[in-house]
Design a protein around this motif. Structure first.
Motif, PDB file in Angstrom:
ATOM      1  N   ASP A 219     -82.412 -15.110  49.960  1.00 14.59           N
ATOM      2  CA  ASP A 219     -82.062 -13.912  51.139  1.00 14.59           C
ATOM      3  C   ASP A 219     -82.890 -12.708  50.479  1.00 14.59           C
ATOM      4  O   ASP A 219     -83.178 -12.393  49.280  1.00 14.59           O
ATOM      5  CB  ASP A 219     -80.527 -13.821  50.683  1.00 14.59           C
ATOM      6  CG  ASP A 219     -79.796 -12.925  51.739  1.00 14.59           C
ATOM      7  OD1 ASP A 219     -79.078 -13.585  52.633  1.00 14.59           O
ATOM      8  OD2 ASP A 219     -80.085 -11.736  51.814  1.00 14.59           O
ATOM      9  N   ARG A 225     -78.354 -11.917  46.585  1.00 15.17           N
ATOM     10  CA  ARG A 225     -78.940 -12.536  45.728  1.00 15.17           C
ATOM     11  C   ARG A 225     -78.126 -12.661  44.305  1.00 15.17           C
ATOM     12  O   ARG A 225     -77.890 -13.588  43.519  1.00 15.17           O
ATOM     13  CB  ARG A 225     -80.348 -12.267  45.397  1.00 15.17           C
ATOM     14  CG  ARG A 225     -81.211 -12.692  46.543  1.00 15.17           C
ATOM     15  CD  ARG A 225     -82.675 -12.525  46.188  1.00 15.17           C
ATOM     16  NE  ARG A 225     -83.259 -11.544  45.354  1.00 15.17           N
ATOM     17  CZ  ARG A 225     -83.827 -10.583  46.105  1.00 15.17           C
ATOM     18  NH1 ARG A 225     -83.915 -10.545  47.494  1.00 15.17           N
ATOM     19  NH2 ARG A 225     -84.313  -9.346  45.609  1.00 15.17           N
ATOM     20  N   LYS A 229     -75.810 -15.773  42.670  1.00 19.88           N
ATOM     21  CA  LYS A 229     -76.059 -16.133  41.021  1.00 19.88           C
ATOM     22  C   LYS A 229     -74.618 -16.235  40.577  1.00 19.88           C
ATOM     23  O   LYS A 229     -74.142 -17.225  39.837  1.00 19.88           O
ATOM     24  CB  LYS A 229     -77.094 -15.416  40.407  1.00 19.88           C
ATOM     25  CG  LYS A 229     -78.359 -15.719  40.907  1.00 19.88           C
ATOM     26  CD  LYS A 229     -79.479 -14.891  40.197  1.00 19.88           C
ATOM     27  CE  LYS A 229     -79.469 -15.567  38.986  1.00 19.88           C
ATOM     28  NZ  LYS A 229     -80.729 -14.867  37.834  1.00 19.88           N
ATOM     29  N   ALA A 236     -82.282 -17.187  42.622  1.00 16.36           N
ATOM     30  CA  ALA A 236     -82.198 -16.798  43.834  1.00 16.36           C
ATOM     31  C   ALA A 236     -83.560 -15.898  44.082  1.00 16.36           C
ATOM     32  O   ALA A 236     -83.919 -15.262  43.293  1.00 16.36           O
ATOM     33  CB  ALA A 236     -80.894 -15.586  43.881  1.00 16.36           C
ATOM     34  N   ALA A 238     -86.323 -14.099  47.352  1.00 17.84           N
ATOM     35  CA  ALA A 238     -86.154 -13.381  48.518  1.00 17.84           C
ATOM     36  C   ALA A 238     -86.816 -14.130  50.027  1.00 17.84           C
ATOM     37  O   ALA A 238     -86.566 -13.581  50.988  1.00 17.84           O
ATOM     38  CB  ALA A 238     -87.065 -12.124  48.359  1.00 17.84           C
TER      39      ALA A 238
END
Length: 373
Positions: A219, A225, A229, A236, A238
């Motif tokens: 994301d 993100r 987690k 996580a 991007a």
């Protein structure tokens, strides 16, 4: 009775909050006082014209929970006072080929979903300005009261907060079902979840529940993100490009078993990148709704054939919503399903709809919920 609802009129691009008239429930129907409704992106997609077959004027909303106030003739399993979560995508008939094949979410009644009137007799219970109103997904939860088919109601424990429980109806059932049913994730699998909104956040939890060895969330928003987690993602990142590097390293090049596409709006240009994240017999599950006029996706067909990769669609978690709601409500009661992290903001009235969807577009929430009563 008179109540209020958010109505989308023909040739309008904004919800109109206004008083409507609601008929009593007919045979097999239930009157529900809505307590809360989730802000699913599908309703914003409706606002943007993403469902060209949907009849207008229409009351939006399909992710809701409330308290039963009255029942029609022949309704015995649901009583006034019951707390209910409303099930999507439709009340199944139980007799068509799909239903008999244990696929009630693909019931042939789905052909009537654009009409939006009561499934029992094809007429309206909701009215305003002298016109019959359709209701989105046979529910219309952007309302303080609504009338639905009894088969759309799942009775839940009154101890379950309805402000959170409403999100189980769509985000929960869809996200968990995409992992458990459509992807068939097994213990030891590597799973990538693309998009950490309501559905993606649920998919991350489901992958952890299923025993995935590694979970990668994708994301562009740092806040999302972080939530991923907290809900069980190991890493996580991007972008899909970053995910490719991470998955290659963590699997020694074997790649993931499953990619769940849970973005706000699907994009066919991402299909090849998603397929590149899975290895032999890997499965890409398309959960996000694509634009109705999008007909192109570029993929490497040689890899699709030679490595037996798969691209599969997922409607409502490939699940009977009633079964999914009960499963997740029980899981929450057992302390194994985090609903609090899904609902990141609540709003106090129907008038807050634009604010809620603006927050969603800006990435400041996972799932917003409207309190209705």
């Amino acid at each position: 009775m008179r109540t209020r609802a958010a109505v989308l009129w023909p040739d309008r691009s904004q919800w109109s909050i206004e008083e409507i008239t609601l008929d009593p429930p007919a045979a097999g129907e239930v009157l529900v006082r809505m307590v809360a409704t989730g802000l699913c992106h599908s309703d914003h997609h409706l606002l943007d014209g993403g469902y060209p077959g949907a009849r207008r004027p229409v009351i939006g909303g399909h992710e809701g929970a409330g308290v039963v106030e009255a029942v029609g003739a022949g309704v015995h399993a649901i009583r006034p006072g019951d707390h209910v979560v409303l099930s999507v995508p439709l009340p199944p008939c139980g007799a068509c080929v799909a239903c008999l094949d244990a696929l009630p979410y693909l019931c042939e009644r789905g052909a009537l979903i654009g009409q939006g009137f009561q499934i029992s007799d094809g007429t309206a219970r909701h009215h305003a300005r002298g016109e019959d109103l359709s209701v989105f997904v046979f529910l219309g939860t952007f309302a303080e009261h609504t009338v639905v088919n009894e088969a759309s109601c799942v009775v839940v424990d009154p101890a379950l907060p309805l402000e959170a429980a409403c999100t189980i109806a769509c985000a929960g059932v869809t996200g968990w079902g995409a992992v458990l049913n459509t992807a068939e994730v097994r213990a030891g699998d590597t799973v990538v979840v693309v998009g950490v909104g309501g559905i993606g956040a649920n998919a991350v939890q489901a992958a952890r529940f299923a025993g995935a060895r590694s979970i990668v969330a994708v994301d562009p928003v740092p806040f999302k993100r972080g939530v991923a987690k907290r809900l069980g993602a190991d890493i996580a990142v991007a972008s899909l490009g970053e995910a490719a590097t991470v998955v290659t390293d963590m699997t020694a090049g074997r790649m993931a078993n499953t990619v769940v596409m849970a973005m706000a709006v699907g994009d066919g240009r991402c299909t090849e990148a998603a397929l590149s994240l899975v290895g032999k017999r890997g499965r890409v599950v398309v959960v996000n709704v694509h634009p109705a006029d999008e007909n192109t996706a570029t993929i490497n067909l040689r890899n699709l054939q030679s490595l037996e990769k798969q691209v599969v669609g997922c409607l409502a978690g490939s699940w009977d919503g009633r079964k999914g709601i009960r499963f997740l409500a029980d899981l929450h009661r057992a302390g194994r399903y985090d609903l609090d992290s899904i609902v990141t903001r609540t709003y106090d009235s129907l008038a807050a709809l634009p604010s809620g969807y603006r927050d969603q577009a800006e990435g400041t929430i996972i799932r917003g919920v409207l309190r209705l009563s």
